[in-house]
Design an enzyme around this catalytic site. Structure first.
Site, PDB file in Angstrom:
ATOM      1  N   ASP A 163      35.215  44.050  25.942  1.00 61.57           N
ATOM      2  CA  ASP A 163      35.685  43.078  26.933  1.00 61.57           C
ATOM      3  C   ASP A 163      34.523  42.257  27.490  1.00 61.57           C
ATOM      4  O   ASP A 163      33.582  42.807  28.058  1.00 61.57           O
ATOM      5  CB  ASP A 163      36.394  43.829  28.072  1.00 61.57           C
ATOM      6  CG  ASP A 163      37.207  42.913  28.974  1.00 61.57           C
ATOM      7  OD1 ASP A 163      37.061  41.684  28.868  1.00 61.57           O
ATOM      8  OD2 ASP A 163      37.992  43.436  29.778  1.00 61.57           O
ATOM      9  N   HIS A 186      39.134  41.240  25.614  1.00 60.03           N
ATOM     10  CA  HIS A 186      39.991  41.322  26.797  1.00 60.03           C
ATOM     11  C   HIS A 186      41.470  41.225  26.435  1.00 60.03           C
ATOM     12  O   HIS A 186      42.315  41.833  27.101  1.00 60.03           O
ATOM     13  CB  HIS A 186      39.615  40.198  27.768  1.00 60.03           C
ATOM     14  CG  HIS A 186      40.265  40.304  29.107  1.00 60.03           C
ATOM     15  ND1 HIS A 186      39.994  41.332  29.992  1.00 60.03           N
ATOM     16  CD2 HIS A 186      41.190  39.513  29.730  1.00 60.03           C
ATOM     17  CE1 HIS A 186      40.705  41.180  31.099  1.00 60.03           C
ATOM     18  NE2 HIS A 186      41.437  40.087  30.965  1.00 60.03           N
ATOM     19  N   ASP A 187      41.799  40.477  25.399  1.00 55.65           N
ATOM     20  CA  ASP A 187      43.191  40.295  25.009  1.00 55.65           C
ATOM     21  C   ASP A 187      43.822  41.557  24.428  1.00 55.65           C
ATOM     22  O   ASP A 187      45.024  41.556  24.125  1.00 55.65           O
ATOM     23  CB  ASP A 187      43.317  39.162  23.987  1.00 55.65           C
ATOM     24  CG  ASP A 187      43.363  37.791  24.654  1.00 55.65           C
ATOM     25  OD1 ASP A 187      43.347  37.737  25.898  1.00 55.65           O
ATOM     26  OD2 ASP A 187      43.413  36.786  23.927  1.00 55.65           O
ATOM     27  N   SER A 197      44.380  42.634  34.009  1.00 54.15           N
ATOM     28  CA  SER A 197      43.348  41.628  34.229  1.00 54.15           C
ATOM     29  C   SER A 197      43.264  41.274  35.720  1.00 54.15           C
ATOM     30  O   SER A 197      43.073  42.158  36.548  1.00 54.15           O
ATOM     31  CB  SER A 197      43.632  40.401  33.361  1.00 54.15           C
ATOM     32  OG  SER A 197      42.594  39.459  33.417  1.00 54.15           O
ATOM     33  N   ARG A 251      39.807  25.855  30.629  1.00 56.31           N
ATOM     34  CA  ARG A 251      40.384  26.876  29.739  1.00 56.31           C
ATOM     35  C   ARG A 251      39.425  27.224  28.611  1.00 56.31           C
ATOM     36  O   ARG A 251      39.316  28.389  28.209  1.00 56.31           O
ATOM     37  CB  ARG A 251      41.700  26.367  29.169  1.00 56.31           C
ATOM     38  CG  ARG A 251      42.427  27.396  28.302  1.00 56.31           C
ATOM     39  CD  ARG A 251      42.811  28.625  29.100  1.00 56.31           C
ATOM     40  NE  ARG A 251      43.707  29.478  28.340  1.00 56.31           N
ATOM     41  CZ  ARG A 251      44.253  30.583  28.805  1.00 56.31           C
ATOM     42  NH1 ARG A 251      43.993  30.974  30.044  1.00 56.31           N
ATOM     43  NH2 ARG A 251      45.072  31.309  28.071  1.00 56.31           N
TER      44      ARG A 251
END
Length: 386
Positions: free
Chosen positions: A333, A366-367, A164, A233
């Site tokens: 992503d 993305h994770d 990332s 967040r």
């Protein structure tokens, strides 16, 4: 996992003193600074098997094993972080084989997990640096970690891997110091921060800046800007997880009305799940550190970072050094879109740099790089182990 056999310890390296300050790319200095780091595996006799790992935005240097405490982190070192964040990737026989490689993983300069950052005490004042802690560039993070190579007597890394945001650091290391590394693995990262990401990051900056408790970054002696950091967040979290996965996770979440909403009632479990993610995050991260990292991400341009005029000029040094790149994308992503890795690969190919581009097909978004080692391991082993 057994705590007795897999316990790891954080180490600290001083990188700045009043006699030898750390010079920052922006022109300022740090007269007091340390880097927190961990290592896994054994450095061989000729010191040719070292891999430098750069973590993601809100990650830490604790990538493998069990570490229940890091001096100086206080309550931020939450139980969920005691096990390494890349446990399924690092170890004997795994993607990054500790029987073959010596892995160094450091907390970013400006971080909140042991490396000197805004929450650290400034010896000259006896108070946290707070707003006085300067802006950072990816170059500063890379330069701080070069001290680790000097510490271990490593002249050239076998590889650098960045996940990332960490991929920005890996690319900066390869282009600023091409002689320091052989293989470069940016995972789900970018070549130049897109306009969309700059706007998303600016929204997060505004969320923190507009929290009434932020006080310009000098909040350590009062209330912390928890609402602003939680909102930041929440803004970012929806880019980390593919919406299909988000929906599956949120369906199991019951709606709990938060005490700090006066007028609005939560309408569904998706809102409740997102709020939970935001409020959980503030227990383990510092708002000032978050600002420093998303600021350097927002400004990232690989060409400008190395003071070059074009991608061709930037990457020619990688060609000359004989670098081999392994670039990973994930088709779902939403944080670093696959098009961003395609730009890097296109420029590598124009210059003639040896590269392999792997697109992982996943519904995890993305994770994926955290959750699906089987999709990455064969390619990582093939490149790292020649």
């Amino acid at each position: 996992m057994s705590e007795a056999t897999d316990r790891v310890e954080t180490h600290f390296l001083t990188i700045a003193t009043p006699e030898q300050p750390f010079e920052l790319r922006g022109g300022k200095q740090l007269k007091h600074a340390q880097i927190a780091y961990e290592t896994y595996g054994t450095l061989n006799d000729d010191k040719s098997n070292a891999i430098l790992l750069f973590h993601a935005l809100s990650g830490s240097h604790h990538a493998q094993g069990y570490n229940p405490e890091i001096p100086g982190t206080g309550d931020l070192w939450q139980p969920e972080m005691h096990q390494g964040w890349w446990e399924d990737f690092i170890g004997p026989g795994k993607a990054i084989d500790t029987d073959k490689f010596f892995i160094i993983s450091a907390n970013y300069l400006g971080g909140c997990y042991g490396s000197t950052g805004p929450a650290s005490i400034d010896p000259e004042t006896g108070k946290p640096f707070g707003s006085k802690f300067p802006h950072l560039w990816t170059t500063d993070v890379v330069n701080s970690q070069l001290h680790l190579l000097e510490h271990f007597g490593i002249e050239q890394l076998h590889a650098t891997i960045g996940t990332s945001v960490g991929g920005l650091m890996a690319l900066t290391l390869a282009t600023r110091y091409p002689e320091k590394v052989r293989k470069v693995v940016p995972m789900l990262s970018g070549f130049k921060t897109t306009i969309l990401n700059r706007l998303l990051l600016f929204e997060q900056i505004m969320a923190i800046e507009n929290d009434k408790e932020f006080n310009g970054g000098d909040y350590y002696e009062g209330n912390y800007p928890n609402h602003g950091l939680a909102l930041a967040r929440m803004i970012s979290h929806k880019t980390f997880v593919h919406l299909d996965t988000f929906e599956r996770r949120a369906k199991a979440d019951k709606i709990e009305q938060p005490s700090h909403l006066d007028w609005y009632d939560l309408r569904d479990q998706y809102q409740s799940y997102m709020l939970y993610q935001g409020m959980k995050f503030v227990k383990r991260f510092d708002a000032n550190t978050y600002l420093r990292i998303i600021d350097l991400w927002s400004r990232f341009d690989a060409v400008a970072e190395c003071d070059k005029e074009s991608p061709e000029e930037l990457l020619q040094v990688c060609k000359d050094a004989g670098h081999q790149f392994l670039v990973f994308s994930v088709d779902s992503d939403f944080c670093f879109y696959p098009e961003e890795q395609a730009v890097l690969v296109k420029n590598l190919e124009l210059v003639g740099v040896d590269n392999m581009h792997i697109t992982v097909h996943s519904d995890k978004g993305h994770d994926s790089f955290l959750l699906e080692p089987n999709l990455y391991t064969p390619h990582l082993k093939a490149v790292l182990e020649d």
